[in-house]
Design a protein around this motif. Structure first.
Motif, PDB file in Angstrom:
ATOM      1  N   SER A   1     102.298  -3.347 102.455  1.00 46.02           N
ATOM      2  CA  SER A   1     103.459  -4.237 102.436  1.00 46.02           C
ATOM      3  C   SER A   1     104.074  -4.374 103.820  1.00 46.02           C
ATOM      4  N   ASP A   2     104.771  -5.472 104.008  1.00 47.01           N
ATOM      5  CA  ASP A   2     105.492  -5.665 105.264  1.00 47.01           C
ATOM      6  C   ASP A   2     106.558  -4.592 105.446  1.00 47.01           C
ATOM      7  N   GLU A   3     107.133  -4.166 104.307  1.00 45.99           N
ATOM      8  CA  GLU A   3     108.200  -3.168 104.376  1.00 45.99           C
ATOM      9  C   GLU A   3     107.710  -1.820 104.877  1.00 45.99           C
ATOM     10  N   SER A   4     106.414  -1.586 104.762  1.00 44.62           N
ATOM     11  CA  SER A   4     105.857  -0.291 105.172  1.00 44.62           C
ATOM     12  C   SER A   4     105.421  -0.266 106.627  1.00 44.62           C
ATOM     13  N   THR A   5     105.615  -1.351 107.340  1.00 40.54           N
ATOM     14  CA  THR A   5     105.142  -1.412 108.715  1.00 40.54           C
ATOM     15  C   THR A   5     106.149  -0.809 109.695  1.00 40.54           C
ATOM     16  N   THR A   6     105.607  -0.215 110.742  1.00 41.23           N
ATOM     17  CA  THR A   6     106.422   0.302 111.842  1.00 41.23           C
ATOM     18  C   THR A   6     105.741  -0.089 113.153  1.00 41.23           C
ATOM     19  N   TYR A   7     106.548  -0.253 114.198  1.00 42.10           N
ATOM     20  CA  TYR A   7     106.027  -0.685 115.493  1.00 42.10           C
ATOM     21  C   TYR A   7     106.706   0.078 116.627  1.00 42.10           C
ATOM     22  N   ALA A   8     105.948   0.274 117.690  1.00 41.47           N
ATOM     23  CA  ALA A   8     106.570   0.742 118.922  1.00 41.47           C
ATOM     24  C   ALA A   8     107.429  -0.384 119.477  1.00 41.47           C
ATOM     25  N   ASP A   9     108.523  -0.028 120.108  1.00 46.32           N
ATOM     26  CA  ASP A   9     109.471  -1.042 120.580  1.00 46.32           C
ATOM     27  C   ASP A   9     108.823  -2.050 121.509  1.00 46.32           C
TER      28      ASP A   9
ATOM     29  N   ILE B   1     101.040   2.419 118.163  1.00 50.64           N
ATOM     30  CA  ILE B   1     101.748   1.174 118.393  1.00 50.64           C
ATOM     31  C   ILE B   1     102.123   0.444 117.118  1.00 50.64           C
ATOM     32  N   ALA B   2     101.380   0.615 116.035  1.00 48.74           N
ATOM     33  CA  ALA B   2     101.701  -0.086 114.792  1.00 48.74           C
ATOM     34  C   ALA B   2     101.134   0.680 113.610  1.00 48.74           C
ATOM     35  N   GLY B   3     101.911   0.800 112.553  1.00 45.77           N
ATOM     36  CA  GLY B   3     101.470   1.509 111.367  1.00 45.77           C
ATOM     37  C   GLY B   3     101.769   0.706 110.112  1.00 45.77           C
ATOM     38  N   ILE B   4     101.013   0.966 109.050  1.00 46.72           N
ATOM     39  CA  ILE B   4     101.235   0.291 107.773  1.00 46.72           C
ATOM     40  C   ILE B   4     100.899   1.252 106.651  1.00 46.72           C
ATOM     41  N   GLY B   5     101.687   1.209 105.582  1.00 45.34           N
ATOM     42  CA  GLY B   5     101.472   2.106 104.466  1.00 45.34           C
ATOM     43  C   GLY B   5     100.313   1.697 103.596  1.00 45.34           C
ATOM     44  N   SER B   6      99.989   2.564 102.630  1.00 45.20           N
ATOM     45  CA  SER B   6      98.835   2.325 101.772  1.00 45.20           C
ATOM     46  C   SER B   6      99.039   1.131 100.848  1.00 45.20           C
ATOM     47  N   ASP B   7     100.272   0.695 100.636  1.00 47.72           N
ATOM     48  CA  ASP B   7     100.472  -0.483  99.799  1.00 47.72           C
ATOM     49  C   ASP B   7     100.314  -1.782 100.579  1.00 47.72           C
TER      50      ASP B   7
ATOM     51  N   ALA C   1      92.989   6.034 110.153  1.00 46.02           N
ATOM     52  CA  ALA C   1      93.380   5.973 108.742  1.00 46.02           C
ATOM     53  C   ALA C   1      93.689   7.355 108.198  1.00 46.02           C
ATOM     54  N   ASP C   2      94.466   7.352 107.136  1.00 42.72           N
ATOM     55  CA  ASP C   2      94.782   8.616 106.468  1.00 42.72           C
ATOM     56  C   ASP C   2      95.139   8.307 105.024  1.00 42.72           C
ATOM     57  N   LEU C   3      95.317   9.357 104.234  1.00 41.59           N
ATOM     58  CA  LEU C   3      95.729   9.195 102.852  1.00 41.59           C
ATOM     59  C   LEU C   3      97.211   9.483 102.671  1.00 41.59           C
ATOM     60  N   ASN C   4      97.843   9.894 103.759  1.00 44.65           N
ATOM     61  CA  ASN C   4      99.273  10.161 103.714  1.00 44.65           C
ATOM     62  C   ASN C   4     100.022   9.033 104.394  1.00 44.65           C
ATOM     63  N   ARG C   5     101.290   9.243 104.635  1.00 40.74           N
ATOM     64  CA  ARG C   5     102.086   8.209 105.265  1.00 40.74           C
ATOM     65  C   ARG C   5     101.600   7.946 106.677  1.00 40.74           C
ATOM     66  N   CYS C   6     101.589   6.674 107.047  1.00 46.39           N
ATOM     67  CA  CYS C   6     101.157   6.269 108.378  1.00 46.39           C
ATOM     68  C   CYS C   6     102.293   5.495 109.023  1.00 46.39           C
ATOM     69  N   TYR C   7     102.802   6.021 110.121  1.00 46.48           N
ATOM     70  CA  TYR C   7     103.856   5.323 110.828  1.00 46.48           C
ATOM     71  C   TYR C   7     103.856   5.753 112.281  1.00 46.48           C
TER      72      TYR C   7
END
Length: 125
Positions: free
Chosen positions: A56-64, A48-54, A100-106
């Protein structure tokens, strides 16, 4: 060993809010990215929601279906992540997991490697 511990679940009326927390230990906090998942009874688990390792708001993704109602964020100490849930609906009732992971999360991406035990959210009048 990486450990994730969720907290903040509970029961709330429709239209209410909850804030889930996920505390991570066992590795460098700056390297993690995070995805929140949920699973309702009889349904598949969904991201439902992901955020990158930094963080940042720019790295966030959401289910519609949660966009505009849920917000994922990382705490200043960078070892805790949050999921602020507003305007909750009965269909949001589920067990919520942080992963959690060490790679991209989205949302819709590869399944993360480390998981918490889950916290129950019940939305009911």
């Amino acid at each position: 060993q990486v450990e994730l511990v969720e907290s903040g679940g509970g029961s709330v009326q429709p239209g209410g809010s909850l804030k889930l927390s996920c505390a991570v230990s066992g590795y460098s906090y700056n390297d993690y990215c995070m995805v929140w998942f949920r699973q309702a009874p009889g349904k598949e688990r969904e991201g439902i929601a992901g955020i990158g390792s930094d963080g940042s708001d720019e790295s966030t993704t959401y289910a519609d279906y949660v966009k505009g109602r849920f917000t994922i964020s990382q705490g200043a100490a960078r070892n805790t992540w949050y999921l602020q849930m507003n305007n909750l609906k009965t269909e949001d009732t589920a067990t919520y997991y942080c992963a959690a992971d060490l790679n991209r999360c989205y949302v819709g991406g590869p399944e993360p490697g480390w998981w918490g035990q889950g916290t129950q959210v019940t939305v009911s009048s």
